[in-house]
Design a protein around this motif. Structure first.
Motif, short mmCIF file in Angstrom:
data_model
loop_
_atom_site.label_atom_id
_atom_site.label_comp_id
_atom_site.label_asym_id
_atom_site.label_seq_id
_atom_site.Cartn_x
_atom_site.Cartn_y
_atom_site.Cartn_z
N UNK A 23 0.78 -1.27 0.09
CA UNK A 23 0.01 -0.07 -0.06
C UNK A 23 0.96 1.27 0.13
N UNK A 24 2.06 1.10 0.72
CA UNK A 24 2.83 2.57 0.64
C UNK A 24 3.92 2.63 -0.56
N UNK A 25 4.49 1.40 -0.86
CA UNK A 25 5.38 1.65 -2.07
C UNK A 25 5.09 0.91 -3.42
N UNK A 26 3.99 0.05 -3.17
CA UNK A 26 3.40 -0.68 -4.34
C UNK A 26 4.31 -1.88 -4.77
N UNK A 27 5.09 -2.40 -4.12
CA UNK A 27 5.82 -3.62 -4.15
C UNK A 27 5.14 -4.85 -3.65
N UNK A 28 5.80 -5.85 -3.90
CA UNK A 28 5.44 -7.40 -3.18
C UNK A 28 4.15 -7.87 -3.48
N UNK A 29 3.89 -7.94 -4.77
CA UNK A 29 2.44 -8.26 -5.48
C UNK A 29 2.26 -9.78 -5.04
N UNK A 30 3.32 -10.52 -5.21
CA UNK A 30 3.13 -11.90 -5.07
C UNK A 30 2.88 -12.09 -3.54
N UNK A 31 3.43 -11.41 -2.79
CA UNK A 31 3.23 -11.56 -1.36
C UNK A 31 1.84 -11.20 -0.91
N UNK A 32 1.25 -10.23 -1.72
CA UNK A 32 -0.12 -9.93 -1.54
C UNK A 32 -0.89 -10.89 -2.06
N UNK A 33 -0.85 -11.46 -3.18
CA UNK A 33 -1.48 -12.49 -3.65
C UNK A 33 -1.69 -13.74 -2.85
N UNK A 34 -0.57 -14.06 -2.04
CA UNK A 34 -0.52 -15.01 -1.03
C UNK A 34 -1.34 -14.86 -0.09
N UNK A 35 -1.09 -13.37 0.60
CA UNK A 35 -1.99 -13.03 1.73
C UNK A 35 -3.72 -13.25 1.43
N UNK A 36 -3.79 -12.48 -0.01
CA UNK A 36 -5.25 -12.76 -0.37
C UNK A 36 -5.70 -14.36 -0.37
N UNK A 37 -5.01 -15.12 -0.92
CA UNK A 37 -5.45 -16.56 -1.18
C UNK A 37 -5.40 -17.16 0.08
N UNK A 38 -4.84 -16.86 1.37
CA UNK A 38 -5.04 -17.18 2.55
C UNK A 38 -6.30 -16.82 2.89
N UNK A 39 -6.37 -15.38 3.00
CA UNK A 39 -7.79 -14.77 3.32
C UNK A 39 -8.95 -15.78 2.99
N UNK A 40 -8.93 -15.78 1.32
CA UNK A 40 -10.09 -16.65 0.71
C UNK A 40 -10.31 -17.77 1.23
N UNK A 41 -9.31 -18.63 1.60
CA UNK A 41 -9.39 -20.06 2.43
C UNK A 41 -9.91 -19.82 3.45
N UNK A 42 -9.66 -18.77 4.38
CA UNK A 42 -10.18 -18.66 5.56
C UNK A 42 -11.58 -18.37 5.59
N UNK A 43 -11.97 -17.52 4.59
CA UNK A 43 -13.37 -16.89 4.38
C UNK A 43 -14.40 -18.17 3.80
N UNK A 44 -13.72 -18.74 2.93
CA UNK A 44 -14.46 -20.06 2.50
C UNK A 44 -14.71 -21.29 3.65
N UNK A 45 -13.78 -21.41 4.41
CA UNK A 45 -13.74 -22.21 5.64
C UNK A 45 -14.94 -21.73 6.62
#
Length: 654
Positions: A191-213
């Motif tokens: 959010x501050x520098x616009x880097x780490x897209x892959x890391x963000x996608x990993x976080x989002x995937x984790x959230x999606x799994x949590x939400x689905x569960x």
């Protein structure tokens, strides 16, 4: 005695005629014969009196015993009815308490069901809110992932950051606790520098799994809560139905007890009235019998005196001296007396009174065709509309399944309730006995008919007795006039002052031969006899009047008692008819209720068959249809993502 008195008159007249027609025959011969006939008549009358008295005593005995027995039986019946009334009063009070208890229990179960229903509604609303929130979160994650999946480049990177910034900020705000420290740093760095897209996608995937569960668990909890509520609701509804049926049954039982109570009270009243009428009749019978005993004693005395007098008269008249004296005395009678016949009046005989109820949606093919010919904007819009429609179908199908489950449960509960009602009404219908009051009515009507027949017969006998009385009185008055006329004629010749004496006898024998015509000094006996005959005739008239009054009094008492008994029995007949009508009405209502329960059971069976027809396929294939439709929605969403620029590899991440 009456016939005897008239025979004395016949004696005088016959003797006179005999002397005129046959001077050679001694005048006392026929007189003695008449006296002997008179003696036989007295004996015959005594026998008739004895027969009449015996019949009357038999009547007294039979009616006194029968009515006394009937009164005793009525008293026993009245006591039994009173005991039954006490039982019915206690039964009604007991049922009243049981009804109140059952109604309280129904109210408590209804309150519990209402509370559970309100709680279930609240739980469902919370479930819908939570599901909507989770679906929104999942959609946000998917949107963010889709944004990252667009072509890379400097301009595009800035565009990605701008596109996903609000989504990521919202996710961090709402689900901070679900993120680890590393996840938070990864998102903040992006959010501050616009880097780490892959890391963000990993976080989002984790959230999606949590939400689905969480969504899966939320759906499971909702299903469990719904099943628990349905079980509780079914149990409470069954308890309420059973309680209401119990209340209704006890109310009906209490109504029957109250109705029987009222009927028994009326039966007590009727029974006591009949008992009073019987006892009153016994009193009248005893009174009449006492009067008959007194009259019998009096007539026995009179009859004995009359018989003795006739015997002495025969003894006197059969003497030689009497023959000579009558020969002289009857020579003074110049005219024949008329012969007057009469019949002894009958005696009244009182009569006896005789007392109860899938396969994939074809719309996907249409969307595929549209993707080939339409601009992406319209296709995306159509895809959104289809996802909305599929979501709505998914929800409608859940509601339809819930509806089917509830309808099957309610049908089963109501079927059990109607079956119990039918069984109860059938038992009640079989227990109602309409024949008993009809039999009691027929018995009472037969008794009334017999009493009316006896009353009619007594009236006819009374009328006949009165006619005989009128005849006797008329005959006696004619006799008295004839005798008075004779005394007046003789009085012109005999200037005696001792005419009214009764017990004087004829004078001594007159001198032989005829002397110069002059008043006979021996006329005292003839005039005394005539006066005696007049007195006896008056006595007979007076006795006939007394007997007529006594018979009329007895008839009036009998008529009054019989009429009172008839009225009471007719009242009892009306009460029994009302009881029969009430039973017939209850029978009709019970039969209609039972037939209604049977119709309801038939309708419930038809409804259940209809439910199977409309619900079996849905319930059997519910999970498969839900899963297929979910796959459809995912396919549409993935297609939309492709149209939006996502690659196939990116889509597989979903």
């Amino acid at each position: 005695m009456k016939v005897g008195l008239l025979c004395l008159a016949w004696l005088v007249q016959a003797a006179a005629l005999t002397l005129q027609s046959d001077e050679a025959e001694r005048p006392t011969t026929k007189v003695v014969k008449l006296l002997k006939t008179m003696q036989e008549t007295v004996e015959s009358e005594a026998k008739a009196d004895e027969d009449t008295y015996d019949k009357f005593k038999c009547w007294c005995h039979e009616n006194t015993d029968a009515k006394t027995k009937a009164a005793a039986e009525a008293e026993t019946t009245s006591r039994e009815l009173k005991e039954r009334v006490e039982i019915l009063i206690a039964q009604s009070e007991r049922l009243k308490g049981e009804i109140e208890t059952a109604e309280d229990e129904v109210a408590k179960n209804q309150a519990a069901l209402d509370t559970a229903t309100a709680l279930r509604k609240q739980q469902n609303e919370e479930f819908i809110d939570d599901r909507r929130r989770l679906e929104g979160d999942i959609s946000g994650v998917k949107s963010a992932k889709a944004a990252f999946n667009s072509p890379e480049g400097g301009a595009f990177l800035q565009s990605k950051v701008s596109a996903v910034r609000p989504v990521l900020q919202q996710l961090m705000k709402d689900h901070l606790t679900k993120l680890s420290i590393d996840d938070r740093e990864t998102l903040n760095s992006f959010l501050q520098r616009g880097d780490g897209v892959d890391g963000v996608l990993g976080v989002l995937e984790g959230l999606k799994d949590d939400f689905n569960e969480e969504l899966v668990k939320l759906n499971d909890d909702e299903a469990t809560a719904l099943a628990q509520y349905e079980d509780l609701a079914a149990a409470k509804k069954a308890e309420i139905k059973a309680g209401e049926a119990q209340v209704e049954a006890k109310k009906e039982e209490r109504a029957q007890a109250n109705a029987e109570h009222a009927q028994k009270k009326q039966d007590i009243k009727d029974t006591q009235a009949l008992m009073g009428a019987d006892l009153s009749f016994v009193d009248d019978v005893k009174k009449q019998c006492a009067e008959m005993d007194a009259e019998w004693d009096e007539r026995q005395k009179i009859r004995a005196a009359e018989a003795e007098g006739i015997s002495k008269a025969i003894e006197i008249l059969d003497a030689e001296e009497a023959h000579a004296n009558f020969a002289k005395t009857f020579s003074f009678l110049q005219e024949s007396a008329e012969h007057t016949e009469h019949a002894e009046p009958g005696r009244a005989e009182a009569a006896r009174v005789l007392a109860d109820a899938g396969h994939r949606d074809a719309r996907l093919a249409a969307l595929a065709m549209s993707a080939k010919i339409d601009k992406f904007t319209k296709v995306k819009k159509a895809m959104d509309d289809m996802v909305f429609t599929l979501t709505k179908e998914q929800e409608d199908e859940v509601k339809q399944r819930d509806f089917c489950v509830q309808e099957f449960q309610e049908n089963e509960v109501e079927t059990a309730d109607k079956t119990r009602l039918k069984t109860s009404l059938l038992a009640k219908e079989q227990a109602i006995d309409v024949k008993k009051p009809q039999t009691e009515i027929e018995t009472l009507e037969a008794e009334v008919a017999d009493m009316q027949k006896q009353l009619k017969k007594a009236g006819e006998n009374r009328e006949k007795e009165n006619e005989e009385f009128q005849t006797v009185v008329e005959d006696q008055r004619k006799t008295q006039k004839l005798l008075k006329d004779a005394m007046e004629v003789l009085g012109k010749f005999y200037k005696t002052e001792a005419m009214i004496q009764v017990h004087a006898h004829a004078g001594p024998e007159a001198p032989g031969g005829f002397k110069d015509y002059k008043a006979n000094e021996k006329s005292f006996g003839v005039l005394s006899m005539l006066q005696k005959l007049i007195d006896d005739s008056k006595a007979m008239e007076a006795e006939s009047v007394r007997a007529e009054k006594s018979a009329q009094k007895a008839y009036e008492a009998f008529s009054a008692d019989t009429t009172a008994s008839v009225e009471k029995k007719e009242t009892a007949i009306m009460d029994k008819k009302a009881e029969k009508a009430g039973l017939e009405k209850t029978l009709v209502q019970t039969r209609k209720g039972r037939e209604g329960a049977e119709d309801a059971l038939s309708n419930l069976a038809d409804t259940k068959a209809g439910l199977h027809e409309s619900c079996d396929f849905l319930m059997k294939n519910f999970e498969a249809r839900q899963a297929a439709r979910t796959d459809e929605m995912d396919s549409v969403k993935k297609a939309k993502a492709i149209l939006s620029g996502a690659t196939f590899a990116e889509i597989q991440l979903d």
